[in-house]
Design an enzyme around this catalytic site. Structure first.
Site, PDB file in Angstrom:
ATOM      1  N   ALA A  66      43.031  70.966 -23.251  1.00 41.51           N
ATOM      2  CA  ALA A  66      43.937  71.097 -24.503  1.00 41.51           C
ATOM      3  C   ALA A  66      45.063  69.935 -24.537  1.00 41.51           C
ATOM      4  O   ALA A  66      45.158  69.361 -23.334  1.00 41.51           O
ATOM      5  CB  ALA A  66      44.704  72.462 -24.619  1.00 41.51           C
ATOM      6  N   GLY A 111      40.462  73.270 -21.226  1.00 42.87           N
ATOM      7  CA  GLY A 111      40.086  73.682 -22.549  1.00 42.87           C
ATOM      8  C   GLY A 111      38.711  73.006 -22.667  1.00 42.87           C
ATOM      9  O   GLY A 111      37.642  73.638 -23.236  1.00 42.87           O
ATOM     10  N   GLU A 114      36.310  75.273 -20.680  1.00 41.50           N
ATOM     11  CA  GLU A 114      36.319  76.414 -21.331  1.00 41.50           C
ATOM     12  C   GLU A 114      35.443  76.331 -22.777  1.00 41.50           C
ATOM     13  O   GLU A 114      34.598  77.178 -23.067  1.00 41.50           O
ATOM     14  CB  GLU A 114      37.663  76.792 -21.840  1.00 41.50           C
ATOM     15  CG  GLU A 114      38.637  77.159 -20.446  1.00 41.50           C
ATOM     16  CD  GLU A 114      40.078  77.458 -20.946  1.00 41.50           C
ATOM     17  OE1 GLU A 114      40.674  76.438 -21.419  1.00 41.50           O
ATOM     18  OE2 GLU A 114      40.569  78.536 -20.805  1.00 41.50           O
ATOM     19  N   GLU A 134      44.913  73.712 -15.355  1.00 42.45           N
ATOM     20  CA  GLU A 134      46.065  74.203 -15.777  1.00 42.45           C
ATOM     21  C   GLU A 134      47.249  74.638 -14.795  1.00 42.45           C
ATOM     22  O   GLU A 134      48.339  74.251 -15.339  1.00 42.45           O
ATOM     23  CB  GLU A 134      45.663  75.549 -16.641  1.00 42.45           C
ATOM     24  CG  GLU A 134      44.883  75.268 -17.864  1.00 42.45           C
ATOM     25  CD  GLU A 134      43.341  75.186 -17.664  1.00 42.45           C
ATOM     26  OE1 GLU A 134      42.869  75.218 -16.523  1.00 42.45           O
ATOM     27  OE2 GLU A 134      42.403  75.187 -18.702  1.00 42.45           O
TER      28      GLU A 134
HETATM   29  N1  CO8 Z   1      45.894  66.070 -23.187  1.00 37.67           N
HETATM   30  C1  CO8 Z   1      46.665  65.198 -23.858  1.00 37.67           C
HETATM   31  N2  CO8 Z   1      46.424  63.654 -23.641  1.00 37.67           N
HETATM   32  C2  CO8 Z   1      45.591  63.469 -22.533  1.00 37.67           C
HETATM   33  C3  CO8 Z   1      44.691  64.599 -21.952  1.00 37.67           C
HETATM   34  C4  CO8 Z   1      45.269  65.991 -22.364  1.00 37.67           C
HETATM   35  N3  CO8 Z   1      44.837  66.906 -22.016  1.00 37.67           N
HETATM   36  N4  CO8 Z   1      44.258  63.990 -20.995  1.00 37.67           N
HETATM   37  C5  CO8 Z   1      44.384  62.881 -21.059  1.00 37.67           C
HETATM   38  N5  CO8 Z   1      45.185  62.317 -21.992  1.00 37.67           N
HETATM   39  C6  CO8 Z   1      45.464  61.088 -22.217  1.00 37.67           C
HETATM   40  C7  CO8 Z   1      46.401  60.451 -21.521  1.00 37.67           C
HETATM   41  O1  CO8 Z   1      47.748  60.927 -21.439  1.00 37.67           O
HETATM   42  C8  CO8 Z   1      46.232  59.080 -21.601  1.00 37.67           C
HETATM   43  O2  CO8 Z   1      47.048  58.694 -22.682  1.00 37.67           O
HETATM   44  P1  CO8 Z   1      47.854  57.308 -22.650  1.00 37.67           P
HETATM   45  O3  CO8 Z   1      46.825  56.144 -22.640  1.00 37.67           O
HETATM   46  O4  CO8 Z   1      48.395  57.397 -23.924  1.00 37.67           O
HETATM   47  O5  CO8 Z   1      48.660  57.327 -21.475  1.00 37.67           O
HETATM   48  C9  CO8 Z   1      44.716  58.825 -21.990  1.00 37.67           C
HETATM   49  O6  CO8 Z   1      44.457  60.326 -22.373  1.00 37.67           O
HETATM   50  C10 CO8 Z   1      43.943  58.391 -20.888  1.00 37.67           C
HETATM   51  O7  CO8 Z   1      44.177  59.417 -19.809  1.00 37.67           O
HETATM   52  P2  CO8 Z   1      44.477  58.822 -18.489  1.00 37.67           P
HETATM   53  O8  CO8 Z   1      45.155  57.563 -18.521  1.00 37.67           O
HETATM   54  O9  CO8 Z   1      45.195  59.716 -17.629  1.00 37.67           O
HETATM   55  O10 CO8 Z   1      43.130  58.539 -17.676  1.00 37.67           O
HETATM   56  P3  CO8 Z   1      42.750  58.758 -16.230  1.00 37.67           P
HETATM   57  O11 CO8 Z   1      41.250  58.108 -16.055  1.00 37.67           O
HETATM   58  O12 CO8 Z   1      43.725  58.029 -15.228  1.00 37.67           O
HETATM   59  O13 CO8 Z   1      42.802  60.197 -15.880  1.00 37.67           O
HETATM   60  C11 CO8 Z   1      42.310  62.543 -15.963  1.00 37.67           C
HETATM   61  C12 CO8 Z   1      41.735  60.971 -16.527  1.00 37.67           C
HETATM   62  C13 CO8 Z   1      42.036  62.671 -14.513  1.00 37.67           C
HETATM   63  C14 CO8 Z   1      41.325  63.422 -16.975  1.00 37.67           C
HETATM   64  C15 CO8 Z   1      43.614  62.838 -16.485  1.00 37.67           C
HETATM   65  O14 CO8 Z   1      43.880  62.147 -17.966  1.00 37.67           O
HETATM   66  C16 CO8 Z   1      44.174  63.996 -16.608  1.00 37.67           C
HETATM   67  O15 CO8 Z   1      44.468  64.753 -15.579  1.00 37.67           O
HETATM   68  N6  CO8 Z   1      44.174  64.664 -17.912  1.00 37.67           N
HETATM   69  C17 CO8 Z   1      44.936  66.032 -17.964  1.00 37.67           C
HETATM   70  C18 CO8 Z   1      43.734  67.073 -17.429  1.00 37.67           C
HETATM   71  C19 CO8 Z   1      44.308  68.343 -17.747  1.00 37.67           C
HETATM   72  O16 CO8 Z   1      45.353  68.780 -17.092  1.00 37.67           O
HETATM   73  N7  CO8 Z   1      43.466  69.414 -18.535  1.00 37.67           N
HETATM   74  C20 CO8 Z   1      44.264  70.526 -18.630  1.00 37.67           C
HETATM   75  C21 CO8 Z   1      45.292  70.659 -19.978  1.00 37.67           C
HETATM   76  S1  CO8 Z   1      45.645  72.195 -20.041  1.00 37.67           S
HETATM   77  C22 CO8 Z   1      44.546  73.098 -21.022  1.00 37.67           C
HETATM   78  O17 CO8 Z   1      43.690  72.632 -21.197  1.00 37.67           O
HETATM   79  C23 CO8 Z   1      44.803  74.738 -21.370  1.00 37.67           C
HETATM   80  C24 CO8 Z   1      43.875  75.137 -22.202  1.00 37.67           C
HETATM   81  C25 CO8 Z   1      44.154  76.333 -22.687  1.00 37.67           C
HETATM   82  C26 CO8 Z   1      45.309  76.390 -23.639  1.00 37.67           C
HETATM   83  C27 CO8 Z   1      45.947  77.575 -23.981  1.00 37.67           C
HETATM   84  C28 CO8 Z   1      47.000  77.520 -25.306  1.00 37.67           C
HETATM   85  C29 CO8 Z   1      48.440  77.997 -24.650  1.00 37.67           C
END
Ligand code: CO8
Length: 259
Positions: A66, A111, A114, A134
């Site tokens: 998400a 997400g 999921e 998460e």
């Molecule tokens: N949300 C928003 N932006 C994201 C997300 C995300 N989940 N994942 C990556 N991005 C963005 C980064 O912020 C970055 O943006 P920018 O270039 O502007 O800085 C761009 O995508 C590229 O990402 P990275 O530079 O971080 O790329 P890396 O190769 O260094 O890392 C990763 C890749 C490991 C995937 C890393 O991006 C990461 O850890 N992402 C987040 C993963 C995460 O925590 N996902 C879970 C999110 S919470 C969730 O899904 C809850 C679901 C249920 C919701 C319930 C409702 C309340």
């Protein structure tokens, strides 16, 4: 065909509809507009579609979760609504009569993982990574992950993944049954298309009833599931496809399905 901002939707001549979540700059993170477009794309699926493929745009991610930026300032009520909408859409996806395949080429986190779990099965690239991170950002899997992951990989491993937030690689996901097959990155789409084609050549009504029986069976007690399967089997015999399928076999020719 509806035009979307965050999705690409294409239906092939053979009836394979590919829905690509297409926000590669944020690794296809799911924000509210993307979820609502996904709902609309699922709503639009009709009898022309025989198999649905869910994929991610770009090379790096299926869906990295998400959208954290969109969620960061949620009130509890906004969080509840976002979770509810996600649940409704994944539920709708799960209940499509057509088989659904997740084509996972990279990160399937939070997400995104999921979303994989709401599909019938997944085929992944060797580069795919799965996880429920998460808790590392102070929340929990709110799009069905606390429920569906345990049903796919067993409760103990699901809890380990959910409590640690540590992601797993494609080969481990394969070993656990989270994905059916792992292939080289440049072979992924072709392999998904091949599996979809193997489904498309079968009787549409029978495939839809088999999917429904499997889904009901997974959620019901054994006796109810068995009764449901018998009813579904009988229902096949109301369809021209059953007559054609068996006749074609006996006449040693290929069947022509009406659906
Ligand atoms: N949300 C928003 N932006 C994201 C997300 C995300 N989940 N994942 C990556 N991005 C963005 C980064 O912020 C970055 O943006 P920018 O270039 O502007 O800085 C761009 O995508 C590229 O990402 P990275 O530079 O971080 O790329 P890396 O190769 O260094 O890392 C990763 C890749 C490991 C995937 C890393 O991006 C990461 O850890 N992402 C987040 C993963 C995460 O925590 N996902 C879970 C999110 S919470 C969730 O899904 C809850 C679901 C249920 C919701 C319930 C409702 C309340």
């Amino acid at each position: 065909m509806t035009a979307y901002e965050n999705l690409r939707v294409q239906t092939s001549e053979t009836g394979v509809t590919r829905i690509t979540i297409d926000r590669p700059k944020v690794l296809n993170a799911l924000n509210a507009p993307t979820l609502l477009e996904l709902r609309s794309a699922i709503d639009d699926i009709d009898g022309q579609t025989r198999v649905v493929v869910i994929a991610g745009g770009g090379e790096k991610a299926f869906v990295a979760g998400a959208d954290i930026a969109a969620m960061a300032d949620f009130t509890p009520l906004e969080a509840r609504k976002f979770s509810r909408v996600g649940h409704e859409i994944f539920h709708q996806l799960e209940r499509l009569p057509q088989p659904t395949i997740a084509e996972v080429q990279g990160y399937a986190l939070g997400g995104g993982c999921e979303l994989v779990l709401a599909c019938d099965f997944a085929i992944a690239s060797e580069k795919a990574v799965f996880g429920l991170p998460e808790v590392t950002i102070g929340v929990l899997p709110g799009f069905g992950g606390t429920i569906r992951l345990a049903r796919r990989v067993g409760p103990a491993m699901a809890r380990q993944m959910m409590f640690t937030g540590v992601p797993i690689k494609a080969d481990e996901a394969h070993r656990l049954g989270l994905v059916n097959e792992v292939v080289a990155p440049d072979a992924l789409t072709a392999r998904v298309d091949e599996v979809a084609a193997a489904i498309v050549k079968n009787a549409p009504t029978a495939v839809a009833l088999a999917k429904q029986s499997a889904r009901v069976g997974a959620e019901a007690d054994l006796a109810s599931a068995a009764t449901y399967e018998q009813d579904a089997f009988a229902l096949c015999f109301t369809s021209p496809d059953q007559k054609e399928g068996m006749k074609a076999f006996l006449e040693k020719r290929k069947p022509t399905w009406q659906g």
